[in-house]
Design a protein around this motif. Structure first.
Motif, PDB file in Angstrom:
ATOM      1  N   GLU A   5       0.483  -1.056   0.429  1.00  0.00           N
ATOM      2  CA  GLU A   5       0.311  -0.144   0.187  1.00  0.00           C
ATOM      3  C   GLU A   5       1.291   1.103  -0.366  1.00  0.00           C
ATOM      4  OE1 GLU A   5      -2.996   0.322   3.380  1.00  0.00           O
ATOM      5  OE2 GLU A   5      -3.986  -1.471   2.354  1.00  0.00           O
ATOM      6  N   ASN A   6       2.318   1.077   0.012  1.00  0.00           N
ATOM      7  CA  ASN A   6       2.928   2.001   0.533  1.00  0.00           C
ATOM      8  C   ASN A   6       4.043   2.177  -0.196  1.00  0.00           C
ATOM      9  OD1 ASN A   6       2.556   3.352   3.102  1.00  0.00           O
ATOM     10  ND2 ASN A   6       2.252   1.640   3.276  1.00  0.00           N
ATOM     11  N   ILE A   7       4.257   1.630  -1.861  1.00  0.00           N
ATOM     12  CA  ILE A   7       4.934   1.524  -2.768  1.00  0.00           C
ATOM     13  C   ILE A   7       4.589   2.621  -3.537  1.00  0.00           C
ATOM     14  CG2 ILE A   7       5.290   0.563  -4.724  1.00  0.00           C
ATOM     15  CD1 ILE A   7       5.747  -2.593  -3.673  1.00  0.00           C
ATOM     16  N   PRO A   8       4.951   3.308  -3.746  1.00  0.00           N
ATOM     17  CA  PRO A   8       4.799   4.892  -4.587  1.00  0.00           C
ATOM     18  C   PRO A   8       4.740   4.252  -6.365  1.00  0.00           C
ATOM     19  CG  PRO A   8       7.426   5.227  -3.946  1.00  0.00           C
ATOM     20  CD  PRO A   8       7.093   3.308  -3.435  1.00  0.00           C
ATOM     21  N   ASP A   9       4.376   5.867  -7.176  1.00  0.00           N
ATOM     22  CA  ASP A   9       3.849   5.218  -8.013  1.00  0.00           C
ATOM     23  C   ASP A   9       5.581   5.500  -8.894  1.00  0.00           C
ATOM     24  OD1 ASP A   9       1.397   4.722  -8.409  1.00  0.00           O
ATOM     25  OD2 ASP A   9       0.535   6.895  -7.630  1.00  0.00           O
ATOM     26  N   ARG A  10       5.571   5.969 -10.629  1.00  0.00           N
ATOM     27  CA  ARG A  10       6.712   6.006 -11.073  1.00  0.00           C
ATOM     28  C   ARG A  10       7.621   7.712 -10.524  1.00  0.00           C
ATOM     29  NH1 ARG A  10       8.518   2.578 -16.105  1.00  0.00           N
ATOM     30  NH2 ARG A  10       9.884   4.420 -16.930  1.00  0.00           N
ATOM     31  N   MET A  62       8.752  -0.736  -7.987  1.00  0.00           N
ATOM     32  CA  MET A  62       7.740   0.118  -7.805  1.00  0.00           C
ATOM     33  C   MET A  62       6.861  -0.501  -8.823  1.00  0.00           C
ATOM     34  SD  MET A  62       9.456   4.221  -7.906  1.00  0.00           S
ATOM     35  CE  MET A  62      10.288   4.779  -7.036  1.00  0.00           C
ATOM     36  N   ALA A  63       7.063  -0.809 -10.071  1.00  0.00           N
ATOM     37  CA  ALA A  63       6.241  -1.304 -10.707  1.00  0.00           C
ATOM     38  C   ALA A  63       5.376  -2.619 -10.812  1.00  0.00           C
ATOM     39  CB  ALA A  63       6.895  -1.019 -12.395  1.00  0.00           C
ATOM     40  N   TYR A  64       6.623  -3.642 -10.551  1.00  0.00           N
ATOM     41  CA  TYR A  64       5.439  -5.397 -10.064  1.00  0.00           C
ATOM     42  C   TYR A  64       5.540  -5.329  -8.050  1.00  0.00           C
ATOM     43  CZ  TYR A  64       8.656  -6.416 -13.539  1.00  0.00           C
ATOM     44  OH  TYR A  64       9.607  -6.493 -15.429  1.00  0.00           O
ATOM     45  N   GLY A  65       5.332  -4.159  -7.553  1.00  0.00           N
ATOM     46  CA  GLY A  65       4.626  -4.422  -6.526  1.00  0.00           C
ATOM     47  C   GLY A  65       3.537  -3.956  -6.417  1.00  0.00           C
ATOM     48  N   ALA A  71      -2.753  -8.052  -9.119  1.00  0.00           N
ATOM     49  CA  ALA A  71      -3.052  -8.700 -10.402  1.00  0.00           C
ATOM     50  C   ALA A  71      -2.542 -10.865 -10.227  1.00  0.00           C
ATOM     51  CB  ALA A  71      -2.557  -8.763 -11.623  1.00  0.00           C
ATOM     52  N   GLY A  72      -1.223 -10.549  -8.610  1.00  0.00           N
ATOM     53  CA  GLY A  72      -1.164 -11.732  -8.048  1.00  0.00           C
ATOM     54  C   GLY A  72       0.127 -12.014  -8.456  1.00  0.00           C
ATOM     55  N   ALA A  73       0.773 -13.219  -8.082  1.00  0.00           N
ATOM     56  CA  ALA A  73       2.477 -14.017  -8.324  1.00  0.00           C
ATOM     57  C   ALA A  73       2.022 -14.122  -9.665  1.00  0.00           C
ATOM     58  CB  ALA A  73       2.314 -14.301  -7.154  1.00  0.00           C
ATOM     59  N   TRP A  74       1.716 -14.439  -9.566  1.00  0.00           N
ATOM     60  CA  TRP A  74       1.264 -15.655 -11.031  1.00  0.00           C
ATOM     61  C   TRP A  74       1.363 -14.189 -12.166  1.00  0.00           C
ATOM     62  CZ3 TRP A  74       3.496 -19.407 -13.056  1.00  0.00           C
ATOM     63  CH2 TRP A  74       3.777 -19.955 -13.860  1.00  0.00           C
ATOM     64  N   THR A  75       0.176 -13.367 -12.166  1.00  0.00           N
ATOM     65  CA  THR A  75       0.814 -11.684 -13.145  1.00  0.00           C
ATOM     66  C   THR A  75       2.367 -12.044 -13.191  1.00  0.00           C
ATOM     67  OG1 THR A  75      -0.883 -12.362 -13.229  1.00  0.00           O
ATOM     68  CG2 THR A  75       0.021 -10.649 -14.790  1.00  0.00           C
ATOM     69  N   THR A  76       2.687 -11.213 -12.052  1.00  0.00           N
ATOM     70  CA  THR A  76       4.014 -10.635 -11.530  1.00  0.00           C
ATOM     71  C   THR A  76       4.887 -11.618 -11.877  1.00  0.00           C
ATOM     72  OG1 THR A  76       3.302  -9.880  -9.898  1.00  0.00           O
ATOM     73  CG2 THR A  76       5.952 -10.031 -10.175  1.00  0.00           C
ATOM     74  N   ALA A 153      10.673 -12.250  -9.469  1.00  0.00           N
ATOM     75  CA  ALA A 153       9.944 -12.121  -8.677  1.00  0.00           C
ATOM     76  C   ALA A 153       9.973 -13.124  -7.185  1.00  0.00           C
ATOM     77  CB  ALA A 153       9.045 -13.115  -9.594  1.00  0.00           C
ATOM     78  N   PRO A 154      11.190 -14.210  -7.264  1.00  0.00           N
ATOM     79  CA  PRO A 154      10.929 -14.438  -5.860  1.00  0.00           C
ATOM     80  C   PRO A 154      11.738 -13.246  -5.474  1.00  0.00           C
ATOM     81  CG  PRO A 154      12.759 -14.999  -7.547  1.00  0.00           C
ATOM     82  CD  PRO A 154      11.132 -14.394  -8.820  1.00  0.00           C
ATOM     83  N   LEU A 155      12.661 -12.138  -5.965  1.00  0.00           N
ATOM     84  CA  LEU A 155      13.897 -11.265  -4.772  1.00  0.00           C
ATOM     85  C   LEU A 155      12.237 -10.777  -4.606  1.00  0.00           C
ATOM     86  CD1 LEU A 155      15.608  -9.556  -3.897  1.00  0.00           C
ATOM     87  CD2 LEU A 155      16.025  -8.086  -6.336  1.00  0.00           C
ATOM     88  N   LEU A 156      11.070 -10.238  -5.496  1.00  0.00           N
ATOM     89  CA  LEU A 156      10.195  -9.145  -4.859  1.00  0.00           C
ATOM     90  C   LEU A 156       9.381  -9.954  -3.095  1.00  0.00           C
ATOM     91  CD1 LEU A 156       8.939  -6.636  -5.176  1.00  0.00           C
ATOM     92  CD2 LEU A 156       7.118  -7.753  -7.042  1.00  0.00           C
ATOM     93  N   PHE A 157       9.274 -10.556  -3.484  1.00  0.00           N
ATOM     94  CA  PHE A 157       8.207 -11.648  -2.715  1.00  0.00           C
ATOM     95  C   PHE A 157       8.622 -11.975  -1.415  1.00  0.00           C
ATOM     96  CE2 PHE A 157       6.635 -14.485  -6.197  1.00  0.00           C
ATOM     97  CZ  PHE A 157       6.007 -13.795  -7.160  1.00  0.00           C
ATOM     98  N   PHE A 158      10.446 -12.287  -1.480  1.00  0.00           N
ATOM     99  CA  PHE A 158      11.311 -12.090  -0.277  1.00  0.00           C
ATOM    100  C   PHE A 158      10.753  -9.976   0.226  1.00  0.00           C
ATOM    101  CE2 PHE A 158      12.849 -16.153  -1.262  1.00  0.00           C
ATOM    102  CZ  PHE A 158      12.497 -17.295  -0.167  1.00  0.00           C
TER     103      PHE A 158
END
Length: 370
Positions: A5-10, A62-65, A71-76, A153-158
């Protein structure tokens, strides 16, 4: 608190930084170019590569967050794998274009472009390029970005679940690389120039900053003591780098320090380079606020357009730098010719990026790691 919820836009400043870095890369890729004195590489330990890596971690998080949240993990995962494939395809196409360009412009450039082995052993060279072991000149960074994006993607999840532990693990890997020199093998000789085990730390640091770092450390980053300390380190690094071309400044580096700081390795992201980039980032953050009026100038708008189309601009820049090198070697290598070639190349890259932006009609931020 949900980090999504706190990830900023571009942030347009990131595209501007990446665009300016692309201009610098083009200028630096022309050997002996006097205009390289306008870039970062002559004034400190770090250069544009650190900018690319860190900004990539920022923008991707930012973008993938936002993709992960909506859209969820699979789309990411699908997005990151697709972008990795795009960079991989661009790398292979750029290699082929370099071979064709050398054939058309001057076959004597084959050794300078590191494509002579393709002409001598095409089957082996192409197969090695397919698994990212062989890389023509100035393409070394692309395989590293292919790998980073594939694993983002796995880096983002962690990062979203255990940001501090993820950063600590990344720092530990970076430290072990400094001790043991782990790297991937290249072909026909040497290791990967941009060691993924070392450079991953800047990408992870950029992602960590987006998730939690900016909330916790921004007061420190904008504090006067850290700004002064960062500025002092930048000045010392400037004096040290100037001593490499001016012997009169060699006294700035005491003899007992030289064995400790040299060599300042780029391939493994030497700690002095890392510290230099962090000091530079602190100063730039304080000098260029989010709503800086200069961002609306035409010059920086051109940089933003290049940053928006970074992969395409980088690949075209590699080809233009080869053409510029051939021109300077066969027509004129004067200082005036170097300035004109550099200015023309930057103009062409900016026009190309502007055209791409117009053709694609960017209605929403595009996902970029590179």
């Amino acid at each position: 608190m949900d980090p999504l919820e706190n990830i900023p836009d571009r942030d347009i400043r990131l595209d501007a930084c990446r665009g300016i870095a692309l201009w610098f890369v083009f200028v630096n890729h022309i050997p002996g170019n006097i205009c390289s004195w306008l870039t970062l590489s002559h004034y400190g330990f770090s250069d544009t590569t650190e900018v690319f890596m860190f900004v990539s971690g920022l923008t991707c998080t930012m973008a993938y967050g936002h993709v992960f949240r909506s859209a969820g993990a699979w789309t990411t995962i699908c997005h990151t794998v697709r972008r990795s494939w795009e960079i991989y395809a661009a790398f292979l196409l750029l290699m082929l274009f370099l071979v064709v360009a050398v054939h058309w412009i001057d076959a004597d450039l084959a050794d300078d472009a590191n494509v002579a082995i393709v002409l001598q052993q095409p089957g082996e060279a192409l197969s090695r390029a397919a698994i990212l072991q062989y890389r023509p000149v100035n393409t070394d960074v692309l395989p590293t970005f292919v790998l980073f994006h594939l694993l983002f993607a796995p880096l983002l999840f962690f990062l979203l679940r255990r940001p501090n532990a993820t950063l600590a693990a990344s720092a530990l890997l970076y430290g072990l690389v400094q001790i043991y020199g782990w790297n991937f093998r290249g072909w026909p000789t040497n290791d990967w120039y941009f060691n993924p085990f070392a450079w991953q730390f800047l990408v992870t640091l950029g992602g960590w900053w987006v998730v939690v770092g900016r909330w916790r450390l921004m007061p420190l980053v904008t504090s006067r003591p850290l700004i002064m300390l960062s500025a002092a380190y930048l000045i010392w690094a400037l004096v040290v780098t100037m001593s490499w071309v001016n012997p009169a400044l060699e006294l700035a580096v005491p003899q007992f320090l030289k064995p400790l700081i040299y060599p300042i390795d780029k391939s493994g992201l030497d700690p002095l380079r890392l510290l230099h980039f962090l000091a530079l980032a602190v100063c730039v953050t304080n000098l260029a606020p989010a709503h800086w009026a200069a961002m609306r100038s035409r010059v920086l708008l051109g940089a933003v357009r290049c940053g928006e189309n970074s992969l395409e601009v980088y690949c075209v820049g590699v080809l233009l730098s080869l053409a510029a090198y051939a021109f300077l070697g066969t027509v004129s290598g004067s200082a005036l010719a170097q300035v004109m070639v550099s200015a023309t190349g930057v103009t062409v890259l900016t026009g190309f990026a502007t055209l791409l932006t117009w053709l694609t009609g960017l209605a929403a931020p595009r996902i970029r790691l590179f």
